[in-house]
Design an enzyme around this catalytic site. Sequence first.
Site, short mmCIF file in Angstrom:
data_model
loop_
_atom_site.label_atom_id
_atom_site.label_comp_id
_atom_site.label_asym_id
_atom_site.label_seq_id
_atom_site.Cartn_x
_atom_site.Cartn_y
_atom_site.Cartn_z
N ASP A 163 8.28 4.96 -4.29
CA ASP A 163 8.25 6.42 -4.13
C ASP A 163 8.60 6.80 -2.69
OD1 ASP A 163 7.03 6.70 -6.83
OD2 ASP A 163 5.38 5.70 -5.84
N HIS A 191 0.41 6.65 -8.05
CA HIS A 191 1.80 6.36 -8.44
C HIS A 191 2.02 6.93 -9.84
CE1 HIS A 191 5.62 4.41 -8.97
NE2 HIS A 191 5.19 3.78 -10.04
#
Length: 334
Positions: free
Chosen positions: A159, A187
């Site tokens: 990410d 996440h």
Amino acid sequence: QGEPVRVLVTGAAGQIAYSLLYSIAKGDVFGKDQPLILVLLDITPMMSVLEGVVMELQDCALPLLREVIPTDKEEVAFKDLDIAILVGSMPRREGMERKDLLKANVTIFKSQGAALDKYAKKTVKVVVVGNPANTNCLIASKSAPSIPKENFSCLTRLDHNRAKSQIALKLGVTANDVKNVIIWGNHSSTQYPDVNHAKVNVKGKEVGVYEAIKDDSWLKGDFILTVQQRGAAVIKARKLSSAMSAAKAICDHVRDIWFGTPPGEFVSMGVISDGNSYGVPEDLLYSFPVVIKDKTWKFVEGLPINDFSREKMDLTAKELTEEKETAVEFLSSA
């Protein structure tokens, strides 16, 4: 060339591992002169596929690779490890509730945590990739009480890299010109990609990202959504989940644990929230900005948090708290 580093990769017959193993084995992660022993764990039905992966690793003729050990047994896989990269998990199937997914994974990560506790070195570093990564990591840590909680981390580097790359694309610079983006929280699609503290090198001058982009509505809107939903976008396009980029992020994450973060830079990692100064509840596995030195991470302290950020950070903490409660219920019955 000293003692080989003993590295476990689970889910080793899967597609992330297929991109990951070559990078590790050729020296991208632990250095070009560090010999390695690769231990590859997968479930019994995948053992013939795993044999093929072993043949390919042999056929790469890599000078650093001393031994490859394929196995479906935890007592073999977790023995004397320096580092465990837990990629394997139960994937979400169509029509599966998140709760069912959590239940299946609690069983896996409880068992792997117990195996780490019993067989691995107490200094082992454990990186959880398999989703839901944060909660799987917390369960593994709780199941390995003799290994320090700080030794467990989960992957939010993908990410982090996605956020860096989106900023770089927008400004027409390289990803290396962007530093200190932050992924806060889970996440999952509640994660908060934060560029309030990020810097970008534009024509040799370092400026804040907000100042460089001059488009607050994009930074507070589409940018965040793109990073949050990038995994789903890849699946939609490729009909498979991110593998190449996930493997690259794992390499980045582990290399930083091993060698430390560059001076003046911090990275995002899911770590235990105990003792943080950002108002995130204790005992969550939450992604924070960290710096790493001597294989030990520390929170980046003292970053000012505005109201917009606060709300997003609290939202993802709430999701993680709920996930943890569900998982801990399953843990006591598992």
